[in-house]
Write an enzyme that holds these catalytic residues in place. Structure first.
Site, PDB file in Angstrom:
ATOM      1  N   TYR A 409       0.827  -1.223   0.000  1.00  0.00           N
ATOM      2  CA  TYR A 409       0.000   0.000   0.000  1.00  0.00           C
ATOM      3  C   TYR A 409       0.853   1.261   0.000  1.00  0.00           C
ATOM      4  CZ  TYR A 409       0.080  -0.340   5.239  1.00  0.00           C
ATOM      5  OH  TYR A 409       0.400  -0.435   6.571  1.00  0.00           O
ATOM      6  N   GLU A 410       0.216   2.358  -0.377  1.00  0.00           N
ATOM      7  CA  GLU A 410       0.886   3.654  -0.581  1.00  0.00           C
ATOM      8  C   GLU A 410       1.983   3.568  -1.636  1.00  0.00           C
ATOM      9  OE1 GLU A 410      -0.859   5.760   0.631  1.00  0.00           O
ATOM     10  OE2 GLU A 410      -1.837   4.629   2.228  1.00  0.00           O
ATOM     11  N   GLY A 411       1.802   2.667  -2.591  1.00  0.00           N
ATOM     12  CA  GLY A 411       2.750   2.533  -3.686  1.00  0.00           C
ATOM     13  C   GLY A 411       3.639   1.323  -3.519  1.00  0.00           C
TER      14      GLY A 411
END
Length: 522
Positions: A409-411
């Protein structure tokens, strides 16, 4: 290491970071900083840590369209709210403490170590408060931001949809403006704490399409409060983070408020990307701290081997166990310095373009390698514990499961690599990497081994600049890892006197060559 010792180690890292003196100035003295870190350690250990095993074994429950959290979450949330920890880095005019982002980065690993699933709720509310502070109109901002900072309400960030995860240009949720204002319809998934009973009022910051423009150009940012038209359809059954309800939400003509400028939703959302990546980095460090502590304590008490004619010895006396513990602590100590450096660069970026460049260049590194470190240290701790680490008698198996998602998550790692190479290193004719090389080379001047690694990376960065552009995406992961070796070499001189730095230096040059070879082969 105890929570108090973790706080002391962070204070030491801050003292070794030249830019922190610039950040602290005359406002944040050593006594205040010591008090903040010391109190955070106490609250994390006494109020949040007891929730850790409960978050996993009880977890979040879904029934009849609502999510129920373990009852122990309430007192823990109250402790965060009453201590002002939810607003540490927010502006004082909204009820926050007004501390630099570097202080948040220093404090938050203590809470993440205590219970990362529980702290996911705080992460969403913090991010939403920052977003609303920057872009919402005065009425919405002044109503919600102080309430989020005080812990009276909670909030989420709603981006992902079915068939539109990181590819936000394919978002289909729509917002229509009628005589009574905006209404949003669509489905959002992967929403941490999208529904719960911790607080009655939950706000959702979301992207929705408001025009016919393709891709991201037609996206606007909206705020929707839980209520009519907001339905929680389910929570995901996950490998870890069982105490963090990951919700699928459906919106049916839900009343919405436009945040900022129509059609500018994605650029506005990026306001909080720095904070969100720093937050993931603190999650990884927190899990790593907890894992190392369990492994070290076990190695000191567990007795196996030695002279068969004598009592068994603590396994910490065995060379291979010592190696494993040193590998964990070396990664932790170097990462701690990188986290602080990136956060300080963020604090200084408003008035210093070079610090802004350095911050943006470091963010993909600390996000990804903090995330990897959390999982890897949990894995290493299980290995030190042996079969005991595979049982639920110890928390490290939970740490491993909880930390696995951090690189996603978040990239994802792949996205961080693309950002690091294509958008940060190659931008502005390599201005950001030049800032890094200048600072690192100056600081490593009297440390020939570290300087050689930094200069070797600099030469490789020039080589990559001239590479066939079609090859660059395939080179990005290896280049990201090469950059991380160079950053650690730079920061290792700040703890040059320690065994942890020596452990890293022993293999740094060879590791860098492996990364360079992998990039060239891509």
């Amino acid at each position: 290491m105890t929570y108090s010792e973790n706080a002391d180690a962070m204070l030491d890292a801050l003292s070794r970071t030249p830019n922190f003196a610039r950040v602290a100035g005359d406002v944040l003295d050593a006594e205040t900083l010591n008090a903040i870190l010391g109190e955070a350690a106490k609250v994390a250990e006494s109020a949040v840590a007891p929730v850790g095993p409960i978050s996993d074994r009880v977890g979040a429950r879904f029934a009849d369209g609502r999510v129920t959290l373990p009852s122990e979450y309430g007192p823990a949330w109250d402790a965060l709210a009453e201590g002002g920890w939810l607003g540490l880095e927010h502006e004082e005019r909204f009820g926050g403490m007004g501390m630099p982002l570097s202080v948040f980065a220093a404090v938050n690993p203590l809470f993440e170590r205590a219970c990362a699933p529980f702290m996911m709720c705080a992460g969403g509310s913090r991010s939403a408060a920052l977003l609303l502070s920057a872009w919402a109109d005065a009425e919405l901002r002044d109503d919600w931001v102080p309430a989020l900072v005080a812990g009276e309400r909670c909030a989420t960030i709603c981006i992902s949809e079915p068939e539109a995860g990181s590819d936000v240009g394919r978002i289909r949720t729509r917002a229509e403006k009628g005589p009574d204002g905006w209404q949003v319809s669509g489905q959002k998934i992967w929403i941490s704490f999208g529904d719960h009973d911790l607080r009655d009022r939950i706000g959702h910051c979301m992207l929705a399409r408001t025009g016919d423009a393709p891709g991201t150009r037609g996206l606007s940012l909206f705020f929707v409060e839980r209520g009519p038209g907001v339905i929680c359809e389910r929570i995901e059954e996950k490998m870890g983070l069982h105490g963090s309800p990951t919700c699928a939400l459906r919106f049916e003509d839900a009343p919405a408020v436009l945040i900022g400028e129509e059609g500018r939703g994605l650029p506005q959302l990026f306001t909080m990307i720095r904070h969100m990546r720093l937050s993931v980095a603190t999650q990884g460090l927190g899990i790593a701290l907890g894992s190392y502590d369990v492994a070290r304590e076990h190695a000191e008490s567990r007795r196996q081997g030695g002279d068969p004619k004598a009592p068994a010895v603590p396994i910490i006396q065995h060379a291979d166990v010592q190696r494993q513990l040193m590998a964990m602590k070396s990664r932790i100590d170097l990462f701690r310095l990188a986290l602080v450096e990136a956060a300080c660069a963020a604090d200084l970026s408003g008035d210093d373009p070079d610090m802004a460049r350095l911050c943006s260049w470091l963010l993909p590194l600390i996000k990804n390698f903090g995330a990897e470190m959390g999982f890897d240290c949990a894995h290493a701790a299980i290995q030190v514990l042996g079969g005991a680490g595979f049982t639920k008698d110890y928390p490290v198996e939970q740490y491993l499961r909880d930390a696995r998602v951090f690189t996603i998550y978040e990239g994802t790692t792949g996205m961080q690599g693309q950002d690091f190479l294509l958008r940060q290193t190659l931008a502005e004719d390599g201005a950001a990497v030049k800032v890094f090389l200048k600072i690192a080379a100056a600081e490593c001047a009297e440390h020939t081994g570290a300087l050689a690694v930094v200069e070797r990376f600099g030469a490789f960065a020039e080589e990559v600049t001239d590479a066939d552009k079609a090859r660059l995406p395939g080179m990005a992961d290896a280049f990201l890892r090469a950059g991380w070796v160079a950053v650690q070499a730079w920061l290792s001189v700040r703890i040059a006197e320690t065994g942890e730095a020596a452990f890293f230096r022993a293999t740094a040059a060879a590791e860098l060559e492996l990364r360079i070879a992998a990039a060239r082969a891509a």
